[in-house]
Design an enzyme around this catalytic site. Sequence first.
Site, PDB file in Angstrom:
ATOM      1  N   HIS A 220       1.375 -35.995 -15.218  1.00  0.00           N
ATOM      2  CA  HIS A 220       0.925 -34.999 -14.246  1.00  0.00           C
ATOM      3  C   HIS A 220      -0.383 -34.441 -14.787  1.00  0.00           C
ATOM      4  O   HIS A 220      -0.892 -34.872 -15.804  1.00  0.00           O
ATOM      5  CB  HIS A 220       1.933 -33.845 -14.173  1.00  0.00           C
ATOM      6  CG  HIS A 220       3.298 -34.218 -13.709  1.00  0.00           C
ATOM      7  ND1 HIS A 220       3.595 -34.420 -12.383  1.00  0.00           N
ATOM      8  CD2 HIS A 220       4.466 -34.377 -14.386  1.00  0.00           C
ATOM      9  CE1 HIS A 220       4.906 -34.678 -12.277  1.00  0.00           C
ATOM     10  NE2 HIS A 220       5.449 -34.674 -13.470  1.00  0.00           N
TER      11      HIS A 220
ATOM     12  N   CYS B 224       5.707 -39.715 -12.111  1.00  0.00           N
ATOM     13  CA  CYS B 224       6.983 -39.172 -12.598  1.00  0.00           C
ATOM     14  C   CYS B 224       8.167 -39.469 -11.659  1.00  0.00           C
ATOM     15  O   CYS B 224       8.598 -40.607 -11.596  1.00  0.00           O
ATOM     16  CB  CYS B 224       6.815 -37.686 -12.879  1.00  0.00           C
ATOM     17  SG  CYS B 224       8.110 -37.039 -13.959  1.00  0.00           S
TER      18      CYS B 224
HETATM   19  N1  GLN Z   1      13.691 -35.637 -12.024  1.00  0.00           N
HETATM   20  C1  GLN Z   1      12.911 -36.419 -12.864  1.00  0.00           C
HETATM   21  C2  GLN Z   1      13.107 -36.187 -14.363  1.00  0.00           C
HETATM   22  O1  GLN Z   1      13.219 -35.050 -14.853  1.00  0.00           O
HETATM   23  C3  GLN Z   1      11.449 -36.309 -12.446  1.00  0.00           C
HETATM   24  C4  GLN Z   1      10.753 -35.036 -12.832  1.00  0.00           C
HETATM   25  C5  GLN Z   1       9.298 -35.001 -12.471  1.00  0.00           C
HETATM   26  O2  GLN Z   1       8.857 -35.636 -11.489  1.00  0.00           O
HETATM   27  N2  GLN Z   1       8.521 -34.227 -13.205  1.00  0.00           N
HETATM   28  O3  GLN Z   1      13.172 -37.163 -15.069  1.00  0.00           O
END
Ligand code: GLN
EC number: 6.3.5.13
Length: 263
Positions: free
Chosen positions: A207, A93
């Site tokens: 995740h 992510c």
């Molecule tokens: N800030 C990023 C987004 O919302 C990554 C979020 C995350 O790692 N879950 O796209």
Amino acid sequence: MKIKIYHLYPDAMNLYGDWGNILAIQKRCEWRQIQTEIIEVKVGENYNFDDADIFFLGGGQDRGQILISKDLGLKGKQIKEAIEKDTVALTICGGYQLFGKHFKTANGTEIPGISVFDAWTEASTERMIGNVLVDCRATTSNWENMHRFGLVEKMHATLVGFENHSGKTHLGNNAKPLGHIIRGYGNDGTGNFEGCQYRNAFGTYLHGSLLPKNPWFTDHIILLALRHRYGSDSELPQLDDAIEIAAHNEAKERVYTAKTVHI
Ligand code: GLN
């Protein structure tokens, strides 16, 4: 045998149990008498990545990404050189976004990435949350060891996980996705592609943590790491994956029963 893992910025980048990916690698190595050494990489400290077999970078909110981006930029050249020499990388992510070219936040700030992947990300007004199911058959067909161990057939080459991002990642012409979305939003919210792969580097929005429920992918990562250190004839004994496969199938079921949240 031993593999060395550099866990990049675990204090700033660890969402939804991403750290569990390290545990899954460690445990599946331990069950095969393979030692693991984990080095926690911190902002402001210097490391020699010449002996790295695996880099791992978890997800993080914009704040975490901003916190590490300058330091990651300083280490970027060394990380990319290692990846060119077939060191493995798994990025999740927010970490995946920073292994691309840049991430443009909602207020227009452009956080630079290290351009391992020919991909870039822009924040959107949409938050993409939900369970994800990915088909990796087409995108992993060149992973010969997967076929050799019958792992693709066994797990049907699917990945299960959970996504929560507002960033939309666009793949450049040279970028190869990690898989095709069966259920979920994926890279750019269109439900087409999920993740990216370059050499032995992988980026994904999943995740979960990802690896405990996707043992075939964990084993792919471990085998690539062993081959990186000990050569291409390294082998990985099979484990009894009954519990992991049950978890995988349970997560797969949930993809079809739970509603995808649209905020
Ligand atoms: N800030 C990023 C987004 O919302 C990554 C979020 C995350 O790692 N879950 O796209």
